[in-house]
Design a protein around this motif. Structure first.
Motif, short mmCIF file in Angstrom:
data_model
loop_
_atom_site.label_atom_id
_atom_site.label_comp_id
_atom_site.label_asym_id
_atom_site.label_seq_id
_atom_site.Cartn_x
_atom_site.Cartn_y
_atom_site.Cartn_z
N TYR A 1 0.88 -0.76 -0.16
CA TYR A 1 -0.08 -0.28 0.03
C TYR A 1 0.38 1.06 0.57
CZ TYR A 1 -3.94 -3.39 1.69
OH TYR A 1 -4.86 -4.28 1.29
N ASP A 2 1.94 1.42 0.77
CA ASP A 2 3.13 2.22 0.94
C ASP A 2 3.52 2.50 -0.97
OD1 ASP A 2 3.09 3.14 3.68
OD2 ASP A 2 4.36 1.34 3.55
N VAL A 3 3.77 1.40 -1.28
CA VAL A 3 3.69 1.35 -3.24
C VAL A 3 3.40 2.21 -3.70
CG1 VAL A 3 5.10 0.23 -5.02
CG2 VAL A 3 5.69 -0.83 -2.88
N ALA A 4 1.41 1.53 -3.27
CA ALA A 4 1.15 2.16 -4.36
C ALA A 4 0.77 3.98 -3.99
CB ALA A 4 -0.43 1.54 -3.50
N SER A 5 0.84 4.16 -3.08
CA SER A 5 0.41 5.65 -2.13
C SER A 5 2.24 6.12 -3.17
CB SER A 5 1.37 5.44 -1.04
OG SER A 5 1.02 6.91 -0.70
N ALA A 6 2.75 5.89 -3.34
CA ALA A 6 4.21 6.39 -3.37
C ALA A 6 4.16 6.81 -5.22
CB ALA A 6 5.80 5.81 -3.72
N LYS A 7 3.81 5.05 -5.71
CA LYS A 7 3.43 5.35 -7.42
C LYS A 7 1.94 6.33 -7.42
CE LYS A 7 2.00 2.43 -11.02
NZ LYS A 7 1.64 0.82 -11.67
N ALA A 8 1.09 6.68 -6.67
CA ALA A 8 -0.16 7.79 -7.20
C ALA A 8 0.42 9.19 -6.99
CB ALA A 8 -0.60 7.45 -6.16
N ASP A 9 1.64 9.35 -6.25
CA ASP A 9 2.13 10.41 -5.98
C ASP A 9 2.79 10.68 -6.97
OD1 ASP A 9 3.31 12.68 -4.27
OD2 ASP A 9 4.90 12.30 -4.36
N THR A 10 3.39 9.97 -7.87
CA THR A 10 4.18 9.94 -8.98
C THR A 10 3.43 10.37 -10.11
OG1 THR A 10 6.50 8.61 -7.95
CG2 THR A 10 5.94 8.71 -10.81
N THR A 11 2.33 9.50 -10.35
CA THR A 11 1.55 9.76 -11.62
C THR A 11 1.11 11.17 -11.13
OG1 THR A 11 0.82 7.62 -11.11
CG2 THR A 11 -0.42 8.73 -12.27
N LYS B 1 -5.67 5.35 2.88
CA LYS B 1 -5.30 4.06 3.08
C LYS B 1 -4.17 3.36 4.06
CE LYS B 1 -7.47 0.70 0.39
NZ LYS B 1 -7.29 0.27 -0.98
N THR B 2 -3.45 4.28 3.36
CA THR B 2 -1.71 3.78 3.98
C THR B 2 -2.21 4.43 6.18
OG1 THR B 2 -0.61 5.76 3.18
CG2 THR B 2 -0.72 4.43 1.76
N TRP B 3 -2.55 6.43 6.40
CA TRP B 3 -2.48 7.09 7.64
C TRP B 3 -3.64 5.45 7.85
CZ3 TRP B 3 -3.71 11.84 4.82
CH2 TRP B 3 -3.20 12.52 4.78
N ASN B 4 -4.52 4.97 7.50
CA ASN B 4 -5.44 4.30 8.31
C ASN B 4 -4.80 3.12 9.42
OD1 ASN B 4 -7.61 6.03 7.54
ND2 ASN B 4 -8.79 5.08 6.26
N LEU B 5 -4.89 2.39 8.60
CA LEU B 5 -3.72 1.11 8.09
C LEU B 5 -2.38 1.57 9.29
CD1 LEU B 5 -2.60 -0.46 4.90
CD2 LEU B 5 -4.40 -1.45 7.11
N SER B 6 -2.28 2.62 9.61
CA SER B 6 -1.18 2.99 10.25
C SER B 6 -1.63 2.74 11.73
CB SER B 6 -0.03 4.05 10.28
OG SER B 6 0.92 4.24 9.22
N ALA B 7 -3.03 3.74 11.70
CA ALA B 7 -3.45 4.01 13.20
C ALA B 7 -3.94 3.03 13.72
CB ALA B 7 -4.85 5.02 12.05
N ILE B 8 -4.20 1.53 12.81
CA ILE B 8 -4.97 0.78 13.34
C ILE B 8 -3.44 -0.01 13.83
CG2 ILE B 8 -4.97 -2.16 12.48
CD1 ILE B 8 -7.33 -0.72 10.54
N ALA B 9 -2.51 0.29 13.31
CA ALA B 9 -0.50 -0.73 14.26
C ALA B 9 -1.11 0.24 15.00
CB ALA B 9 0.08 -0.33 12.61
N ASP B 10 -1.06 1.49 15.25
CA ASP B 10 -1.16 1.82 16.38
C ASP B 10 -1.47 1.58 17.36
OD1 ASP B 10 0.90 3.73 15.38
OD2 ASP B 10 0.12 5.67 15.40
N GLY B 11 -2.94 1.47 17.43
CA GLY B 11 -4.47 1.14 18.06
C GLY B 11 -4.04 -0.57 18.65
N LEU B 12 -3.89 -1.23 17.84
CA LEU B 12 -2.90 -2.89 18.13
C LEU B 12 -1.95 -2.18 19.38
CD1 LEU B 12 -3.35 -5.34 15.07
CD2 LEU B 12 -4.84 -4.86 17.50
N GLN B 13 -0.86 -1.38 19.36
CA GLN B 13 0.24 -1.44 20.01
C GLN B 13 -0.87 -0.81 22.05
OE1 GLN B 13 4.92 -0.57 17.83
NE2 GLN B 13 3.53 1.59 18.60
#
Length: 205
Positions: A64-74, A115-127
């Motif tokens: 998902y990070d790669v997809a975000s970087a690719k979207a930024d490039t586009t 999507k990447t921000w939301n996944l990071s928030a989930i990881a923070d919650g589990l931590q």
């Protein structure tokens, strides 16, 4: 530019975060081991669980990070095309078409980043869940040992301070791992370009 920034971020993360974190973890475990080996073992298991979770979650999130970087490039590419071809867009009356194209790519970038921000928030919650869990377990055993007189109030406070300190450091560790994988994602496209062989090669001499 993103490739250079990714390298700098990765290097800074290693020198200023990973090494101090390693020293803190090893030092804390050694000190607690000499006070109460069982509590040190509980903390070691907790550290392994948290680090393993962060590592594999970040590996899974990498796509998902790669997809975000690719979207930024586009998005950057579409914007550059529009700016440099402004005369052609005006002459061929393509303003609305190009505006819609840029809006579409911008929306795709926004969706990828959310999507990447939301996944990071989930990881923070589990931590946070892991940190609360270790606090309760260690607190329980520390009080139990204090009641039977095998540890002093000073040792109890020492253990709690190490738990709080390591929790803060491990919170940073989650961000360290994610930052490292985001750096890999940011540099991926440039690495692929650098590794692409030339289609037309100079003959020797």
């Amino acid at each position: 530019s993103r490739f250079a920034r990714a390298f700098e971020r990765l290097f800074d993360t290693l020198v200023f975060q990973v090494i101090p974190l390693s020293v803190s973890i090893v030092g804390s475990l050694i000190v607690i081991w000499f006070q109460k080996p069982l509590i040190a073992e509980i903390m070691l298991v907790w550290l392994v669980i948290v680090m393993t979770f962060n590592f594999f979650f970040s590996r899974w999130k990498l796509k998902y990070d790669v997809a975000s970087a690719k979207a930024d490039t586009t998005t950057s590419g579409v914007l550059a095309d529009n700016v440099t071809n402004q005369n052609a867009i005006t002459l061929f009356d393509s303003f609305l078409q190009e505006s819609k194209r840029f809006a579409t790519t911008s929306d795709e970038l926004g969706a990828a980043q959310r999507k990447t921000w939301n996944l990071s928030a989930i990881a923070d919650g589990l931590q946070i869940f892991f940190m609360i869990g270790i606090e309760f377990v260690v607190f329980y055993y520390a009080i139990k040992y204090w009641q039977v007189g095998t540890i002093t109030i000073g040792t109890f406070v020492l253990i709690q301070s190490y738990i709080i300190g390591l929790s803060s450091r491990l919170w940073d560790f989650g961000r360290i791992v994610r930052s490292a994988h985001e750096s890999f994602a940011d540099s991926k496209e440039m690495v692929e370009i650098l590794q692409t062989p030339h289609e037309i090669k100079d003959v020797p001499n």
